[in-house]
Design a protein around this motif. Structure first.
Motif, PDB file in Angstrom:
ATOM      1  N   ALA A  87       1.094  -9.149   6.792  1.00  0.00           N
ATOM      2  CA  ALA A  87       0.395  -8.460   7.877  1.00  0.00           C
ATOM      3  C   ALA A  87      -0.296  -9.404   8.853  1.00  0.00           C
ATOM      4  N   GLU A 142      -5.249 -12.578  -1.086  1.00  0.00           N
ATOM      5  CA  GLU A 142      -4.875 -11.375  -0.362  1.00  0.00           C
ATOM      6  C   GLU A 142      -5.809 -10.222  -0.712  1.00  0.00           C
ATOM      7  N   THR A 215      -8.561  -1.430   7.000  1.00  0.00           N
ATOM      8  CA  THR A 215      -8.619  -2.764   6.412  1.00  0.00           C
ATOM      9  C   THR A 215     -10.064  -3.130   6.093  1.00  0.00           C
ATOM     10  N   MET A 238      -5.278  -9.068  11.653  1.00  0.00           N
ATOM     11  CA  MET A 238      -4.344  -8.340  10.797  1.00  0.00           C
ATOM     12  C   MET A 238      -3.478  -7.468  11.701  1.00  0.00           C
ATOM     13  N   ASN A 241      -2.202  -2.842   9.670  1.00  0.00           N
ATOM     14  CA  ASN A 241      -3.212  -2.448   8.686  1.00  0.00           C
ATOM     15  C   ASN A 241      -2.541  -1.773   7.493  1.00  0.00           C
ATOM     16  N   PHE A 242      -3.343  -1.416   6.492  1.00  0.00           N
ATOM     17  CA  PHE A 242      -2.759  -0.855   5.274  1.00  0.00           C
ATOM     18  C   PHE A 242      -2.034   0.476   5.496  1.00  0.00           C
ATOM     19  N   SER A 263      -1.507  -7.174   1.361  1.00  0.00           N
ATOM     20  CA  SER A 263      -1.632  -7.518   2.779  1.00  0.00           C
ATOM     21  C   SER A 263      -0.820  -8.735   3.179  1.00  0.00           C
TER      22      SER A 263
END
Length: 336
Positions: A87, A142, A215, A238, A241-242, A263
């Motif tokens: 990411a 991470e 995040t 990043m 994002n998740f 990530s």
């Protein structure tokens, strides 16, 4: 809420609720024996687990014990799926720049992800064993999330609500085994041994204002042999994002409860904050000086990965591991 898995109780460990200060732990067999069982029935278990967490924090719960990270397995000692993203594109850009290779434009809008081995994870205090230092042993600091059930084709906006827990990861890499594996065109396998995770996993609300935009906006601190190696902010630079990573993973398949999404190596464009892996520092040295100066990890080295809140308190506990030579074991001992 903070949750962990003690090694006792079988391969999937014993679920415990951990106090906010990481001092106490309480088994909850009346709710769920393992973290996976709790995730499978999160709608029923979450409120009961939160009740225990509140009582534990106020020191009003009988039967609690001191929490010892050395007795903890990974929060999920094994998982149905572990998929790691990339990411932080600054990390990928450095890698390619050092190799004088072009950055594929597709990486700026389509996340890169690989499926890692998930049958056995390392606990936060487990040694990292390797048969040969020449493999190029490296750590990768991470952030990772654990999901609920995720339907195929979910949008990133909807995926945000499927995140159940957050934790830290050390996605160990054997750097000198990666080029010949990737040259075969079929991805990582031998170059990615067992991944390590933090002592506890926490619900996103536990992070307060630091959890936003999908995040964690806090520095991730890595140390090698007691010296700080880097503290890049996981919420800065990043690119995906998740929720976006989860949606990418679920494009063509559903994800089962207990899926772990990583990530990738946390990396900031401000190089003054340091790096989250040795390879990135070596990339910078190659770009600036023509050749890498920092060696990969050697037997006896120690790596520590931790994240602190604004009051300086550890959120997830520390991943703290030594690099050791692999010692072959007989079949019984190899399976614990």
């Amino acid at each position: 809420m903070k949750l962990a898995s003690l090694r006792s109780g079988g391969r999937d460990g014993t679920l415990v609720v951990v106090s906010r200060d990481l001092a106490l732990a309480a088994p909850v067999p009346q709710v769920a024996r393992t973290l996976q069982a709790a995730l499978d029935d999160w709608g029923r278990c979450e409120a009961k687990l939160r009740e225990v967490y509140t009582l534990l924090n106020y020191r009003q719960l009988g039967g609690s014990v001191s929490f010892d990270p050395a007795l903890a397995a990974a929060p999920l000692p094994r998982a149905y799926q572990w998929a790691d993203g990339s990411a932080y594109l600054h990390h990928a850009e450095l890698l390619r720049k050092a190799r004088k290779a072009e950055m594929p434009q597709s990486l700026y809008h389509d996340p890169l992800m690989y499926q890692g081995g998930s049958d056995s994870f390392l606990g936060p205090r487990d040694d990292i064993a390797a048969a040969d230092e020449a493999w190029g042993i490296d750590f990768e600091s991470e952030v990772a999330v654990i999901t609920d059930d995720v339907p195929m084709g979910i949008s990133a906006e909807a995926a945000a609500a499927r995140i159940r827990l957050v934790m830290l990861a050390n996605d160990v890499s054997l750097r000198n085994l990666i080029p010949p594996e990737l040259a075969k065109g079929f991805g990582f396998f031998q170059s990615k041994p067992a991944t390590s995770f933090s002592p506890v996993a926490v619900t996103p609300d536990e992070l307060g204002d630091a959890w936003r935009d999908g995040t964690v906006h806090l520095p991730l601190v890595s140390q090698v042999n007691g010296s700080e190696f880097g503290r890049p902010n996981a919420g800065v630079d990043m690119n995906f994002n998740f929720p976006r990573l989860i949606a990418h993973a679920a494009k063509t398949r559903r994800l089962e409860a207990g899926t772990i999404i990583g990530s990738g190596t946390v990396s900031n464009r401000d190089e003054a904050v340091g790096s989250s892996c040795i390879a990135e520092r070596r990339m910078i040295e190659t770009i600036e000086r023509g050749a890498p100066q920092t060696s990969f990890l050697r037997f006896g080295d120690r790596v520590r990965i931790e994240m602190f809140d604004e009051q300086g308190l550890s959120i997830f506990g520390a991943i703290d591991q030594r690099i050791v030579p692999y010692q072959p074991a007989d079949g019984a001992r190899a399976l614990r």
